[in-house]
Design a protein around this motif. Structure first.
Motif, PDB file in Angstrom:
ATOM      1  N   MET A  75       1.199  -0.808  -0.141  1.00 53.91           N
ATOM      2  CA  MET A  75       0.508   0.043  -0.336  1.00 53.91           C
ATOM      3  C   MET A  75       0.984   1.260  -0.396  1.00 53.91           C
ATOM      4  SD  MET A  75      -2.857   1.426   2.389  1.00 53.91           S
ATOM      5  CE  MET A  75      -3.983  -0.022   2.740  1.00 53.91           C
ATOM      6  N   PRO A  76       0.484   2.582  -0.944  1.00 54.27           N
ATOM      7  CA  PRO A  76       1.405   3.206  -0.492  1.00 54.27           C
ATOM      8  C   PRO A  76       1.245   4.165   0.046  1.00 54.27           C
ATOM      9  CG  PRO A  76      -0.148   2.946  -2.721  1.00 54.27           C
ATOM     10  CD  PRO A  76      -0.713   2.214  -1.638  1.00 54.27           C
ATOM     11  N   ASP A  77       2.073   4.817   0.714  1.00 53.66           N
ATOM     12  CA  ASP A  77       2.830   5.301   2.161  1.00 53.66           C
ATOM     13  C   ASP A  77       2.158   6.702   2.428  1.00 53.66           C
ATOM     14  OD1 ASP A  77       4.416   8.403   2.796  1.00 53.66           O
ATOM     15  OD2 ASP A  77       4.370   5.609   3.932  1.00 53.66           O
ATOM     16  N   ARG A  78       0.912   7.485   1.394  1.00 53.60           N
ATOM     17  CA  ARG A  78       0.079   8.258   1.609  1.00 53.60           C
ATOM     18  C   ARG A  78      -1.429   7.326   1.638  1.00 53.60           C
ATOM     19  NH1 ARG A  78       1.441   7.964  -3.700  1.00 53.60           N
ATOM     20  NH2 ARG A  78      -0.669   7.466  -5.166  1.00 53.60           N
ATOM     21  N   PHE A  79      -1.351   6.245   1.823  1.00 54.55           N
ATOM     22  CA  PHE A  79      -2.738   5.502   2.418  1.00 54.55           C
ATOM     23  C   PHE A  79      -2.216   4.714   4.354  1.00 54.55           C
ATOM     24  CE2 PHE A  79      -3.190   5.910  -2.342  1.00 54.55           C
ATOM     25  CZ  PHE A  79      -4.371   6.902  -1.996  1.00 54.55           C
ATOM     26  N   GLU A  80      -0.991   5.235   4.057  1.00 60.72           N
ATOM     27  CA  GLU A  80      -0.712   3.837   5.211  1.00 60.72           C
ATOM     28  C   GLU A  80      -1.364   4.661   6.757  1.00 60.72           C
ATOM     29  OE1 GLU A  80       1.334   1.502   7.874  1.00 60.72           O
ATOM     30  OE2 GLU A  80       1.997   2.478   5.527  1.00 60.72           O
ATOM     31  N   ALA A  81      -1.828   6.011   6.461  1.00 58.31           N
ATOM     32  CA  ALA A  81      -3.034   6.002   7.984  1.00 58.31           C
ATOM     33  C   ALA A  81      -4.095   4.435   8.084  1.00 58.31           C
ATOM     34  CB  ALA A  81      -3.105   7.096   7.661  1.00 58.31           C
ATOM     35  N   LEU A  82      -4.755   4.276   6.839  1.00 60.99           N
ATOM     36  CA  LEU A  82      -5.936   3.568   6.503  1.00 60.99           C
ATOM     37  C   LEU A  82      -5.773   2.153   7.371  1.00 60.99           C
ATOM     38  CD1 LEU A  82      -7.106   4.213   3.207  1.00 60.99           C
ATOM     39  CD2 LEU A  82      -8.289   5.132   5.622  1.00 60.99           C
ATOM     40  N   ARG A  83      -4.188   2.135   7.761  1.00 59.11           N
ATOM     41  CA  ARG A  83      -3.964   0.546   7.931  1.00 59.11           C
ATOM     42  C   ARG A  83      -4.257   0.540   9.144  1.00 59.11           C
ATOM     43  NH1 ARG A  83      -0.029  -2.300   5.412  1.00 59.11           N
ATOM     44  NH2 ARG A  83       1.068  -1.613   3.546  1.00 59.11           N
ATOM     45  N   ASP A  84      -4.164   1.418  10.077  1.00 58.18           N
ATOM     46  CA  ASP A  84      -4.246   1.400  11.437  1.00 58.18           C
ATOM     47  C   ASP A  84      -6.152   1.436  11.692  1.00 58.18           C
ATOM     48  OD1 ASP A  84      -3.517   2.542  14.094  1.00 58.18           O
ATOM     49  OD2 ASP A  84      -5.684   3.454  14.015  1.00 58.18           O
ATOM     50  N   ARG A  85      -6.793   0.636  12.941  1.00 58.52           N
ATOM     51  CA  ARG A  85      -8.104  -0.106  12.359  1.00 58.52           C
ATOM     52  C   ARG A  85      -9.016   1.114  12.856  1.00 58.52           C
ATOM     53  NH1 ARG A  85     -11.668  -1.885  16.190  1.00 58.52           N
ATOM     54  NH2 ARG A  85     -13.758  -2.596  15.919  1.00 58.52           N
ATOM     55  N   SER A  86      -8.208   2.076  13.874  1.00 57.80           N
ATOM     56  CA  SER A  86      -9.469   2.650  14.432  1.00 57.80           C
ATOM     57  C   SER A  86      -9.676   4.240  13.760  1.00 57.80           C
ATOM     58  CB  SER A  86      -8.249   3.257  15.935  1.00 57.80           C
ATOM     59  OG  SER A  86      -8.626   2.640  17.000  1.00 57.80           O
ATOM     60  N   PHE A  87      -7.951   4.188  12.832  1.00 62.64           N
ATOM     61  CA  PHE A  87      -8.392   5.662  11.372  1.00 62.64           C
ATOM     62  C   PHE A  87      -9.049   5.335  11.106  1.00 62.64           C
ATOM     63  CE2 PHE A  87      -7.042   7.988   7.971  1.00 62.64           C
ATOM     64  CZ  PHE A  87      -6.757   9.053   8.244  1.00 62.64           C
ATOM     65  N   ARG A  88      -9.341   3.603  11.058  1.00 67.30           N
ATOM     66  CA  ARG A  88     -10.448   3.230   9.494  1.00 67.30           C
ATOM     67  C   ARG A  88     -12.246   3.865  10.187  1.00 67.30           C
ATOM     68  NH1 ARG A  88      -7.272  -0.926   9.335  1.00 67.30           N
ATOM     69  NH2 ARG A  88      -8.137  -2.532   9.931  1.00 67.30           N
ATOM     70  N   LEU A  89     -11.977   3.864  11.018  1.00 60.71           N
ATOM     71  CA  LEU A  89     -13.591   4.016  11.911  1.00 60.71           C
ATOM     72  C   LEU A  89     -13.811   5.438  12.042  1.00 60.71           C
ATOM     73  CD1 LEU A  89     -13.463   0.942  14.790  1.00 60.71           C
ATOM     74  CD2 LEU A  89     -15.374   1.216  13.036  1.00 60.71           C
TER      75      LEU A  89
END
Length: 408
Positions: free
Chosen positions: A1-15
């Motif tokens: 996954m590109p670095d700019r989408f790294e935040a979406l790896r975290d479940r809490s941020f996805r929620l």
């Protein structure tokens, strides 16, 4: 996954991302549904609708500062959940009143005041929660992703609102809006914050003073907020009040104005994607330089220029606005201590938005006195001057991307 989408790896941020998306959809449905619901009342006028909308918007402004204190003292995701539940409850009651023909205008205004207050508590808490979920290097991409979701939801939500109002009526559309708030709250219930910040024991007044100190002691913060207040007032009054007048008289009426508004919305969405890729060394320079884009549609409407040129300018302005917003959010989150971030964000929102209603109120009378063209040129000129003034600040020009060590 590109670095700019790294935040979406975290479940809490996805929620959080999903929650903001769903809530934004509801917020896009609400103005359309509420407007047509109110205007369907016997004897309702534009003044009636204005009274309802005014109560909602004034409550958002009035409660912002208190909301910032609360969000710094309590778990931010819990503050957001409570705000979403309150917003959903008020909209359910409003929807039932309209569906059962039991509407009393005073009750609706009161409920919308509560709804606006809930949104006031939502905004500073959301601003403060992001850096608790996302590591500093990924804050910019996280803010850009959140803006992508909100901008996309605004476009889709407006379309959904039109379909719902036309097919099942504004009362049912308000119920859909309410459901979005409840779903958003349910998503937030799954957010997990590893280290919940706790403010030291203090009074509400002491917290307000401390928040003001954190805000006012940083020149780059208050200078940009003052500039933003002028930009918002000039653009809101010039574009929203005088723009439709120009469109009606010179460039094709409602269809032309719809094209301009659609271009602006598309620009906001594209701007979020552009901001994902940018890495300026001096982000506050980018914030202010991008804000110059707000003057473009005003100058071209003053001409007026050909429709396609104004549409292109609105599109470019949307890009500039979102780039400016992403780097501003990221700058606050990286340079302001987390324990006071919601309060500083609240002062920022209050300062930036406070003059918006003033712009709406004075644009018409000024145009009547000196002319629409002259007023649009003056508003655009004030935007240019405010941005140039902000760039005179050495802190604005020289604040670097890399933040000081942030306490966890």
């Amino acid at each position: 996954m590109p670095d700019r989408f790294e935040a979406l790896r975290d479940r809490s941020f996805r929620l959080l991302f999903a929650s903001r998306t769903v809530s934004a959809l509801g917020n896009a449905v609400a103005p359309v549904a509420l407007a047509f619901a109110v205007l369907s009342l016997p004897g309702a006028t534009a003044t009636t609708l204005g009274l309802v909308l005014l109560g909602r918007s004034v409550a958002q402004v009035v409660f912002l500062i208190v909301a910032g204190v609360v969000a710094d003292r309590l778990p931010r995701y819990a503050v957001m959940m409570t705000a979403e539940l309150l917003a959903g409850t008020t909209q359910v009651i409003v929807a039932i009143l309209f569906l059962t023909d039991s509407v009393h205008l005073g009750v609706v205004v009161g409920l919308e005041v509560l709804n606006g207050a809930s949104l006031a508590f939502l905004m500073p808490a959301s601003a403060g929660l992001v850096p608790q979920l996302v590591k500093t290097p990924h804050l910019q991409s996280a803010n850009a992703l959140l803006r992508i979701s909100v901008n996309f939801s605004n476009i889709v939500g407006a379309a959904i609102a039109g379909v719902l109002v036309a097919t099942v009526g504004p009362g049912w559309a308000l119920l859909v809006d309410a459901a979005s708030f409840f779903l958003s709250a349910a998503l937030l219930a799954g957010v997990s914050v590893a280290h919940t910040l706790r403010a030291e024991r203090s009074t509400m007044l002491e917290d307000l003073r401390h928040g003001w100190h954190e805000f006012s002691s940083r020149q780059w913060v208050w200078v940009i907020v003052v500039a933003a207040a002028v930009v918002n007032a000039c653009f809101t009054g010039g574009f929203n009040v005088l723009g439709p007048i120009v469109a009606k008289q010179y460039i094709g009426g409602a269809a032309a104005w719809a094209a301009i508004a659609a271009a602006l919305s598309a620009g906001l969405l594209v701007g979020s994607f552009v901001a994902l890729r940018m890495r300026p060394v001096y982000p506050m320079r980018t914030v202010v330089v991008a804000a110059f884009g707000f003057c473009l549609p005003l100058f071209l409407l003053a001409g007026p220029a050909q429709l396609w040129i104004i549409v292109a300018a609105a599109f470019c302005m949307g890009i500039c606005a979102d780039i400016s917003g992403v780097f501003w959010d990221t700058g606050l989150q990286t340079h302001i201590p987390q324990e006071s971030l919601s309060r500083v964000s609240a002062y920022d929102m209050l300062g930036s938005l406070a003059l918006g209603p003033v712009g709406l109120a004075v644009a018409g009378p000024i145009a009547d006195a000196i002319g629409v063209r002259e007023t649009l040129i003056g508003a655009g000129g004030l935007i240019v001057l405010s941005c140039l003034a902000a760039l005179l600040s050495a802190q604005v020009r020289n604040l670097r991307r890399s933040p000081p060590a942030r306490q966890q």
